[in-house]
Design a protein around this motif. Structure first.
Motif, PDB file in Angstrom:
ATOM      1  N   GLN A 151      46.928  47.691  46.277  1.00  0.00           N
ATOM      2  CA  GLN A 151      46.026  47.715  47.423  1.00  0.00           C
ATOM      3  C   GLN A 151      44.640  48.033  46.883  1.00  0.00           C
ATOM      4  N   VAL A 152      43.725  47.085  47.039  1.00  0.00           N
ATOM      5  CA  VAL A 152      42.435  47.164  46.363  1.00  0.00           C
ATOM      6  C   VAL A 152      41.511  48.150  47.064  1.00  0.00           C
ATOM      7  N   GLU A 153      40.829  48.948  46.232  1.00  0.00           N
ATOM      8  CA  GLU A 153      39.858  49.922  46.727  1.00  0.00           C
ATOM      9  C   GLU A 153      38.427  49.506  46.406  1.00  0.00           C
ATOM     10  N   SER A 177      35.822  58.233  39.986  1.00  0.00           N
ATOM     11  CA  SER A 177      35.648  57.567  41.276  1.00  0.00           C
ATOM     12  C   SER A 177      35.943  56.079  41.161  1.00  0.00           C
ATOM     13  N   ALA A 178      36.251  55.471  42.303  1.00  0.00           N
ATOM     14  CA  ALA A 178      36.545  54.044  42.324  1.00  0.00           C
ATOM     15  C   ALA A 178      35.334  53.219  41.919  1.00  0.00           C
ATOM     16  N   THR A 179      34.144  53.624  42.350  1.00  0.00           N
ATOM     17  CA  THR A 179      32.945  52.855  42.014  1.00  0.00           C
ATOM     18  C   THR A 179      32.644  52.920  40.524  1.00  0.00           C
ATOM     19  N   ASP A 180      32.799  54.086  39.904  1.00  0.00           N
ATOM     20  CA  ASP A 180      32.605  54.181  38.456  1.00  0.00           C
ATOM     21  C   ASP A 180      33.673  53.387  37.720  1.00  0.00           C
ATOM     22  N   GLY A 229      36.274  38.882  41.521  1.00  0.00           N
ATOM     23  CA  GLY A 229      36.854  40.184  41.230  1.00  0.00           C
ATOM     24  C   GLY A 229      37.783  40.199  40.033  1.00  0.00           C
ATOM     25  N   ILE A 230      37.203  40.229  38.837  1.00  0.00           N
ATOM     26  CA  ILE A 230      37.976  40.402  37.606  1.00  0.00           C
ATOM     27  C   ILE A 230      38.261  41.889  37.393  1.00  0.00           C
ATOM     28  N   ASP A 231      37.335  42.732  37.823  1.00  0.00           N
ATOM     29  CA  ASP A 231      37.456  44.188  37.677  1.00  0.00           C
ATOM     30  C   ASP A 231      38.040  44.763  38.970  1.00  0.00           C
ATOM     31  N   VAL A 232      39.221  45.355  38.877  1.00  0.00           N
ATOM     32  CA  VAL A 232      39.946  45.767  40.087  1.00  0.00           C
ATOM     33  C   VAL A 232      40.370  47.235  40.001  1.00  0.00           C
ATOM     34  N   VAL A 233      40.122  47.970  41.083  1.00  0.00           N
ATOM     35  CA  VAL A 233      40.570  49.364  41.203  1.00  0.00           C
ATOM     36  C   VAL A 233      41.386  49.480  42.485  1.00  0.00           C
ATOM     37  N   GLY A 234      42.537  50.131  42.412  1.00  0.00           N
ATOM     38  CA  GLY A 234      43.341  50.293  43.616  1.00  0.00           C
ATOM     39  C   GLY A 234      44.586  51.119  43.363  1.00  0.00           C
TER      40      GLY A 234
END
Length: 304
Positions: free
Chosen positions: A30-32, A106-109, A54-59
């Motif tokens: 689940q992507v953040e 953090s998700a943004t970092d 979106g190659i860079d994914v955080v979730g």
């Protein structure tokens, strides 16, 4: 689920589609947050590819890999997806291309790290064996340039960067000299990097010391490179020019991501977040990248 797909060359629209099909070695996340890159623009210029940025994914992992590899359900992860797909509510990530995130990041970092961090780390490794004392980085305003600057500065090199602006941040990261235009570059460098192409590449080549190394890892200007054999005589003799591809065989994305996350935790690598927007404003972020106005990484948060 909702995801972004091309509507026209370079533009995207939000649509409803099925959950992504997964390979046995992929988890469902689940992507953040998502980091955007120049490569997204290249793919989006061909709408028939139906590229989701979106190659860079955080979730967060909501379904584990069928082959029992990788993190468990509920794990917070950062990963790199060569197929894109991050600008969606859910994304499939290969367990060999992600790592678990600490709560402190953090998700943004974290969204700044995958493609730019992997690229910078591998570019550094390729040149580090030659122990350069002077390093030139053109097109240094982007996320890769920021990471390369800090990595080389911490390694003890004298780093000269070329960027349209953002010089204060690059100096903070360790740049010795920060220039606005590539024509301002003076002297020669043991190692040079170029991601701009065209005139920028030609000037970087001219500034590379005899038998030095020039790493070419992009062409953001869209301008072709012109090299005259006779210009090299009496100039950058014997220079090795190496084209760099981040996804070449022989690398481990998971191992490199673990190292990069560890560097961020140890404060030896500092992400530069150029902008953060809700994914409803993804078109504005892509436009800023296209205009080369982003310093660092453009991040969009998903699901707002």
């Amino acid at each position: 689920m909702k995801k972004f797909v091309p509507s026209a060359a370079g533009e995207v629209v939000l649509v409803d589609e099925e959950l992504p099909a997964r390979r046995p070695s992929e988890v469902l996340v689940q992507v953040e947050a998502v980091g955007l890159n120049q490569s997204d623009l290249i793919h989006l210029s061909r709408p028939e590819k139906r590229w989701t940025p979106g190659i860079d994914v955080v979730g967060t992992v909501i379904e584990e890999a069928a082959d029992d590899s990788g993190p468990t359900k509920g794990s917070r992860v950062v990963g790199v997806s060569a197929r894109g797909g991050g600008a969606a509510e859910y994304a499939a990530l290969g367990t060999g291309h992600l790592t678990v995130l600490p709560d402190s990041l953090s998700a943004t970092d974290a969204a700044c790290l995958p493609l730019a961090g992997i690229t910078a780390l591998r570019l550094y490794r390729q040149a580090a064996k030659f122990k350069p004392e002077r390093v030139l980085i053109t097109g240094a305003g982007g996320a890769v340039g920021h990471f390369l600057t800090e990595i080389w500065a911490r390694a003890g090199a004298e780093v000269t960067v070329v960027a349209g602006n953002g010089h204060a941040r690059l100096t903070e990261l360790g740049a010795t000299v920060a220039l606005q235009r590539v024509d301002e570059v003076t002297g020669t460098f043991d190692t040079a990097y170029d991601s701009v192409g065209g005139h920028s590449f030609e000037r970087a080549l001219a500034a590379t010391a005899p038998f030095g190394h020039l790493y070419w890892y992009g062409q953001s200007s869209g301008e072709p490179v012109k090299i005259d054999y006779f210009d090299l005589i009496g100039g950058p003799r014997g220079v090795t020019v190496r084209q760099f591809l981040w996804a070449a065989p022989g690398y481990s994305d998971a191992e490199d991501l673990r190292e990069i996350v560890g560097m961020v935790q140890g404060r030896t690598l500092r992400p530069t977040v150029g902008s953060v927007r809700d994914w409803s404003e993804i078109s504005a972020s892509l436009a800023e990248i296209r205009a080369r106005r982003i310093r660092g990484k453009a991040v969009v948060t998903v699901g707002g």
